[in-house]
Design a protein around this motif. Structure first.
Motif, PDB file in Angstrom:
ATOM      1  N   ALA A   1       0.836  -1.203   0.000  1.00 36.30           N
ATOM      2  CA  ALA A   1       0.000   0.000   0.000  1.00 36.30           C
ATOM      3  C   ALA A   1       0.874   1.258   0.000  1.00 36.30           C
ATOM      4  CB  ALA A   1      -0.940  -0.012   1.204  1.00 36.30           C
ATOM      5  N   ALA A   2       1.941   1.248   0.786  1.00 39.53           N
ATOM      6  CA  ALA A   2       2.858   2.397   0.826  1.00 39.53           C
ATOM      7  C   ALA A   2       3.539   2.587  -0.529  1.00 39.53           C
ATOM      8  CB  ALA A   2       3.897   2.195   1.922  1.00 39.53           C
ATOM      9  N   LEU A   3       3.955   1.502  -1.146  1.00 43.74           N
ATOM     10  CA  LEU A   3       4.603   1.577  -2.464  1.00 43.74           C
ATOM     11  C   LEU A   3       3.635   2.126  -3.508  1.00 43.74           C
ATOM     12  CD1 LEU A   3       6.976   0.864  -4.397  1.00 43.74           C
ATOM     13  CD2 LEU A   3       5.920  -1.382  -4.635  1.00 43.74           C
ATOM     14  N   PHE A   4       2.394   1.622  -3.524  1.00 42.99           N
ATOM     15  CA  PHE A   4       1.421   2.071  -4.517  1.00 42.99           C
ATOM     16  C   PHE A   4       1.036   3.532  -4.293  1.00 42.99           C
ATOM     17  CE2 PHE A   4      -0.222  -2.559  -4.884  1.00 42.99           C
ATOM     18  CZ  PHE A   4       0.889  -2.903  -5.628  1.00 42.99           C
ATOM     19  N   ALA A   5       1.070   3.990  -3.052  1.00 43.47           N
ATOM     20  CA  ALA A   5       0.741   5.389  -2.747  1.00 43.47           C
ATOM     21  C   ALA A   5       1.802   6.328  -3.316  1.00 43.47           C
ATOM     22  CB  ALA A   5       0.605   5.585  -1.239  1.00 43.47           C
ATOM     23  N   ARG A   6       3.055   5.852  -3.390  1.00 43.25           N
ATOM     24  CA  ARG A   6       4.149   6.689  -3.916  1.00 43.25           C
ATOM     25  C   ARG A   6       4.187   6.703  -5.435  1.00 43.25           C
ATOM     26  NH1 ARG A   6       7.301   3.909   0.009  1.00 43.25           N
ATOM     27  NH2 ARG A   6       8.273   2.792  -1.703  1.00 43.25           N
ATOM     28  N   ASP A   7       3.523   5.751  -6.076  1.00 46.38           N
ATOM     29  CA  ASP A   7       3.449   5.699  -7.538  1.00 46.38           C
ATOM     30  C   ASP A   7       4.838   5.555  -8.166  1.00 46.38           C
ATOM     31  OD1 ASP A   7       1.945   5.667  -9.890  1.00 46.38           O
ATOM     32  OD2 ASP A   7       2.206   7.809 -10.207  1.00 46.38           O
ATOM     33  N   ASP A   8       5.669   4.655  -7.622  1.00 47.49           N
ATOM     34  CA  ASP A   8       7.031   4.438  -8.117  1.00 47.49           C
ATOM     35  C   ASP A   8       7.120   3.566  -9.367  1.00 47.49           C
ATOM     36  OD1 ASP A   8       8.109   5.931  -6.122  1.00 47.49           O
ATOM     37  OD2 ASP A   8       8.852   4.263  -4.933  1.00 47.49           O
ATOM     38  N   ILE A   9       6.064   2.863  -9.700  1.00 51.75           N
ATOM     39  CA  ILE A   9       6.121   1.876 -10.781  1.00 51.75           C
ATOM     40  C   ILE A   9       5.764   2.552 -12.101  1.00 51.75           C
ATOM     41  CG2 ILE A   9       5.298  -0.359 -11.589  1.00 51.75           C
ATOM     42  CD1 ILE A   9       4.377  -0.806  -8.626  1.00 51.75           C
ATOM     43  N   GLU A  10       6.697   2.521 -13.036  1.00 46.70           N
ATOM     44  CA  GLU A  10       6.477   3.157 -14.328  1.00 46.70           C
ATOM     45  C   GLU A  10       5.913   2.152 -15.319  1.00 46.70           C
ATOM     46  OE1 GLU A  10       9.753   5.455 -15.775  1.00 46.70           O
ATOM     47  OE2 GLU A  10      10.215   6.199 -13.763  1.00 46.70           O
ATOM     48  N   ASP A  11       4.612   2.295 -15.571  1.00 47.50           N
ATOM     49  CA  ASP A  11       3.912   1.438 -16.522  1.00 47.50           C
ATOM     50  C   ASP A  11       2.658   2.185 -16.950  1.00 47.50           C
ATOM     51  OD1 ASP A  11       2.009  -0.694 -17.509  1.00 47.50           O
ATOM     52  OD2 ASP A  11       3.739  -1.951 -17.046  1.00 47.50           O
ATOM     53  N   GLU A  12       2.390   2.203 -18.247  1.00 49.52           N
ATOM     54  CA  GLU A  12       1.221   2.931 -18.740  1.00 49.52           C
ATOM     55  C   GLU A  12      -0.076   2.440 -18.115  1.00 49.52           C
ATOM     56  OE1 GLU A  12       0.770   3.489 -22.951  1.00 49.52           O
ATOM     57  OE2 GLU A  12       2.918   3.862 -23.172  1.00 49.52           O
ATOM     58  N   ALA A  13      -0.184   1.142 -17.882  1.00 53.74           N
ATOM     59  CA  ALA A  13      -1.412   0.572 -17.306  1.00 53.74           C
ATOM     60  C   ALA A  13      -1.642   1.058 -15.875  1.00 53.74           C
ATOM     61  CB  ALA A  13      -1.359  -0.954 -17.340  1.00 53.74           C
ATOM     62  N   LEU A  14      -0.557   1.447 -15.209  1.00 52.37           N
ATOM     63  CA  LEU A  14      -0.668   1.884 -13.813  1.00 52.37           C
ATOM     64  C   LEU A  14      -0.707   3.401 -13.660  1.00 52.37           C
ATOM     65  CD1 LEU A  14       1.923  -0.610 -12.311  1.00 52.37           C
ATOM     66  CD2 LEU A  14      -0.561  -0.786 -12.233  1.00 52.37           C
ATOM     67  N   ALA A  15      -0.499   4.134 -14.750  1.00 56.15           N
ATOM     68  CA  ALA A  15      -0.451   5.599 -14.689  1.00 56.15           C
ATOM     69  C   ALA A  15      -1.774   6.154 -14.168  1.00 56.15           C
ATOM     70  CB  ALA A  15      -0.142   6.164 -16.061  1.00 56.15           C
ATOM     71  N   GLY A  16      -1.700   6.846 -13.054  1.00 55.50           N
ATOM     72  CA  GLY A  16      -2.885   7.476 -12.473  1.00 55.50           C
ATOM     73  C   GLY A  16      -3.841   6.535 -11.760  1.00 55.50           C
ATOM     74  N   ALA A  17      -3.532   5.246 -11.745  1.00 61.04           N
ATOM     75  CA  ALA A  17      -4.421   4.276 -11.097  1.00 61.04           C
ATOM     76  C   ALA A  17      -4.202   4.291  -9.588  1.00 61.04           C
ATOM     77  CB  ALA A  17      -4.170   2.872 -11.636  1.00 61.04           C
TER      78      ALA A  17
END
Length: 135
Positions: free
Chosen positions: A26-42
């Motif tokens: 949850a902490a990782l997803f809150a920081r938005d560190d993962i660069e992937d178009e499918a995850l952009a803004g999700a």
């Protein structure tokens, strides 16, 4: 003769480690560190993480806010498993970081289905029949 039997549910250790991994994700997803178009803004929530008894695999159940594109987001997270594991490892105090596998959390959909069934005319009719004492 004494029979060996396994406990019905997960052990306290499995539950505790699952919660550690859930919070780290949850902490990782809150920081938005993962660069992937499918995850952009999700905005991705992690309702549950289930550990295997040996604590080597963490099955993470995730759901994007609103439920849109859940399969695509899970596929993207699974593509970045190694990166995510590397980011989660320092956040949890374990000898070995577990392999993390992502799945769509369908508990909300299942709850909605059950709610719809309970609100159906057929169930209401059955409940009304019980209230009046009819068979």
């Amino acid at each position: 003769m004494k029979k060996d039997h396994k406990p019905a549910g997960p052990s306290q250790r499995m539950l505790r480690v699952g919660e550690l991994v859930r919070h780290a994700l949850a902490a990782l997803f809150a920081r938005d560190d993962i660069e992937d178009e499918a995850l952009a803004g999700a905005v991705v929530t992690v309702p549950e993480v289930r550990m295997t008894p040996d604590l080597k695999i963490a099955n993470a159940y995730v759901m994007p806010l609103g439920g849109a594109h859940a399969e695509e987001i899970v596929a993207a997270l699974n593509r970045h498993q190694k990166f995510i594991r590397g980011r989660v490892a320092p956040l949890i105090d374990l000898k070995y970081a577990p392999e993390i596998r992502f799945f769509v959390d369908d508990t909300f959909a299942e709850a909605g289905r059950i709610d719809a069934l309970l609100r159906s005319d057929r169930v209401k009719r059955d409940l009304d029949d019980e209230d009046t004492g009819e068979d």
